[in-house]
Write an enzyme that holds these catalytic residues in place. Structure first.
Site, short mmCIF file in Angstrom:
data_model
loop_
_atom_site.label_atom_id
_atom_site.label_comp_id
_atom_site.label_asym_id
_atom_site.label_seq_id
_atom_site.Cartn_x
_atom_site.Cartn_y
_atom_site.Cartn_z
N VAL A 1 0.81 -1.28 0.06
CA VAL A 1 0.06 -0.04 -0.08
C VAL A 1 0.93 1.26 -0.04
O VAL A 1 0.45 2.37 -0.07
CB VAL A 1 -1.06 -0.08 1.11
CG1 VAL A 1 -1.82 -1.26 1.00
CG2 VAL A 1 -0.43 0.04 2.66
N ASN B 1 -6.70 -1.38 6.94
CA ASN B 1 -6.20 -2.02 8.06
C ASN B 1 -4.62 -2.05 8.22
O ASN B 1 -4.23 -2.12 9.21
CB ASN B 1 -6.88 -3.42 8.32
CG ASN B 1 -6.12 -4.18 9.17
OD1 ASN B 1 -6.50 -4.04 10.51
ND2 ASN B 1 -5.12 -5.07 8.93
N SER C 1 -6.52 4.55 15.76
CA SER C 1 -5.97 4.03 17.06
C SER C 1 -6.43 5.02 18.23
O SER C 1 -6.49 6.25 17.82
CB SER C 1 -4.45 3.73 17.24
OG SER C 1 -4.11 3.66 18.53
N TYR D 1 3.56 7.25 14.32
CA TYR D 1 2.52 6.48 14.54
C TYR D 1 1.08 7.20 15.01
O TYR D 1 0.01 7.00 14.11
CB TYR D 1 2.73 5.25 15.56
CG TYR D 1 1.60 4.26 15.44
CD1 TYR D 1 1.22 3.24 14.41
CD2 TYR D 1 0.46 4.34 16.59
CE1 TYR D 1 0.39 2.12 14.57
CE2 TYR D 1 -0.45 3.41 16.52
CZ TYR D 1 -0.44 2.35 15.88
OH TYR D 1 -1.55 1.28 15.81
N ALA E 1 0.84 10.37 14.73
CA ALA E 1 0.47 11.24 13.59
C ALA E 1 -0.67 10.75 12.66
O ALA E 1 -1.51 11.29 12.06
CB ALA E 1 1.60 12.09 13.41
N ILE F 1 -4.24 -4.27 21.38
CA ILE F 1 -4.75 -5.55 20.77
C ILE F 1 -3.73 -6.51 21.05
O ILE F 1 -2.58 -6.43 20.80
CB ILE F 1 -5.43 -5.46 19.34
CG1 ILE F 1 -6.00 -4.31 19.10
CG2 ILE F 1 -6.27 -6.66 19.05
CD1 ILE F 1 -6.48 -4.06 17.78
P1 NAD Z 1 -0.05 -6.66 12.66
O1 NAD Z 1 1.54 -6.35 12.53
O2 NAD Z 1 -0.30 -8.02 12.84
O3 NAD Z 1 -0.60 -6.38 11.17
C1 NAD Z 1 -0.53 -5.34 10.31
C2 NAD Z 1 -0.63 -5.74 8.82
O4 NAD Z 1 -0.38 -4.91 7.98
C3 NAD Z 1 0.19 -7.09 8.56
O5 NAD Z 1 -0.62 -8.17 7.86
C4 NAD Z 1 1.18 -6.51 7.83
O6 NAD Z 1 1.65 -7.27 6.88
C5 NAD Z 1 0.29 -5.33 7.10
N1 NAD Z 1 1.04 -4.53 6.15
C6 NAD Z 1 2.14 -3.58 6.48
N2 NAD Z 1 2.53 -2.68 5.85
C7 NAD Z 1 1.91 -3.04 4.79
C8 NAD Z 1 1.96 -2.57 3.33
N3 NAD Z 1 2.86 -1.66 2.95
N4 NAD Z 1 1.27 -3.15 2.38
C9 NAD Z 1 0.31 -3.96 2.72
N5 NAD Z 1 0.15 -4.39 3.88
C10 NAD Z 1 0.84 -4.03 4.96
O7 NAD Z 1 -0.83 -5.57 13.57
P2 NAD Z 1 -2.29 -5.33 13.98
O8 NAD Z 1 -2.33 -5.13 15.28
O9 NAD Z 1 -3.02 -6.67 13.39
O10 NAD Z 1 -2.62 -4.23 13.10
C11 NAD Z 1 -3.63 -3.97 12.26
C12 NAD Z 1 -4.18 -2.59 12.54
O11 NAD Z 1 -4.67 -2.17 13.71
C13 NAD Z 1 -2.85 -1.46 12.02
O12 NAD Z 1 -3.45 -0.37 11.45
C14 NAD Z 1 -2.63 -1.03 13.31
O13 NAD Z 1 -2.04 0.14 13.41
C15 NAD Z 1 -4.00 -1.11 14.18
N6 NAD Z 1 -4.19 -0.92 15.50
C16 NAD Z 1 -3.50 -1.90 16.32
C17 NAD Z 1 -3.42 -1.98 17.76
C18 NAD Z 1 -2.65 -2.92 18.45
O14 NAD Z 1 -2.49 -2.82 19.70
N7 NAD Z 1 -2.41 -4.02 17.77
C19 NAD Z 1 -4.07 -1.10 18.25
C20 NAD Z 1 -4.81 0.03 17.65
C21 NAD Z 1 -4.85 0.08 16.31
#
Ligand code: NAD
Length: 236
Positions: free
Chosen positions: A57, A83, A132, A146, A148, A178
């Site tokens: 992306v 996501n 988030s 992050y 921002a 999470i």
């Molecule tokens: P994760 O690292 O398991 O998943 C992130 C996903 O994004 C992975 O599948 C990764 O391959 C994909 N990704 C990263 N760069 C990419 C790119 N350039 N192109 C395509 N895909 C790409 O973490 P997660 O916790 O499942 O995160 C999912 C979303 O939830 C994220 O946006 C994260 O910021 C958000 N989030 C997570 C938390 C937490 O505590 N884990 C809290 C709030 C928000």
């Protein structure tokens, strides 16, 4: 009728959990991945209507190709879940411009471009941006870039909701902590301190966030638009 859904970063974690909920509902789901081809294919093996789709992306051309492929195969798109996201935490004094830009590019610019090109093949439906609590008010050090990017996603949500109304609803979900691989490096003591700030005293399971995303894309949420839903267990 089956809805056509694109979930970015869906090979694992929250994205995989979201993709599975739509698949269990018999929607057609494009399971986007960047590097994790095998994980995406393994997820898709279990569902007839799951289609793995490679796209980084951060690359505009790849996003255009991803959307063109969905158009070619389905003719249209109903739901986008932005996501995909990364975090590269460090003190500001140790953070380089390159690191800062890479986080913005993936989390915010990537989502913007997926919306920009995805909208061209959407007649109606909805978009969910995964923000988030860090994008709202959490005072967690080290994640300036992050935070921002996640604040930017809220702004993107508000703006797109105006531009795409009334046919496409655009909302953001702001999860707190999470249990996913994004947090796998957390020190046990730090995790305990963070749990102490949460009324439910624990991190969320991905499915607890995914269910809210799924609800927001349902007809039951037909009057929810241009807003941010916090799902943080009562984070103080
Ligand atoms: P994760 O690292 O398991 O998943 C992130 C996903 O994004 C992975 O599948 C990764 O391959 C994909 N990704 C990263 N760069 C990419 C790119 N350039 N192109 C395509 N895909 C790409 O973490 P997660 O916790 O499942 O995160 C999912 C979303 O939830 C994220 O946006 C994260 O910021 C958000 N989030 C997570 C938390 C937490 O505590 N884990 C809290 C709030 C928000």
């Amino acid at each position: 009728m089956n809805r056509v859904v694109l979930v970015t970063g869906a090979s694992r974690g929250l994205g995989a959990s979201i993709a599975k909920l739509f698949l269990e509902n018999k929607d057609i789901v494009y399971v986007n991945y960047n590097h994790s081809k095998m994980e995406a294919e393994n997820l898709c093996k279990n569902y007839e209507l799951a289609i793995p789709l490679k796209c980084d992306v951060t690359r505009e051309e790849e996003i255009k190709e991803m959307i063109a492929k969905i158009k070619e195969e389905q003719g249209h798109l109903d739901i986008i879940i932005n996501n995909a996201g990364i975090a590269k935490d460090s003190l500001v004094e140790d953070k380089t411009k390159e690191t800062f830009m890479s986080v913005l590019k993936t989390n915010l610019v990537g989502s913007f471009l997926v919306c920009k090109y995805g909208k061209k093949i959407m007649d109606k439906g909805c978009i969910i941006n995964i923000s988030s609590t860090n994008g709202i008010d959490t005072y967690y050090p080290y994640s300036l870039d992050y935070d921002a990017s996640k604040a930017g996603l809220i702004s993107l949500t508000h703006n797109l909701a105006v531009e795409y109304a009334p046919r496409i609803r655009v909302n953001a979900v702001a999860p707190g902590w999470i249990n996913t691989s994004m947090n796998k490096e957390l020190d046990g003591e730090f995790k305990k301190e963070e749990c102490d700030k949460i009324l439910l005293n624990r991190f969320a399971e991905p499915n607890e966030i995914a269910k809210v995303v799924f609800f927001l894309c349902s007809d039951d949420a037909s009057y929810i638009n241009g807003t941010v839903i916090r799902v943080d267990g009562g984070l103080k």
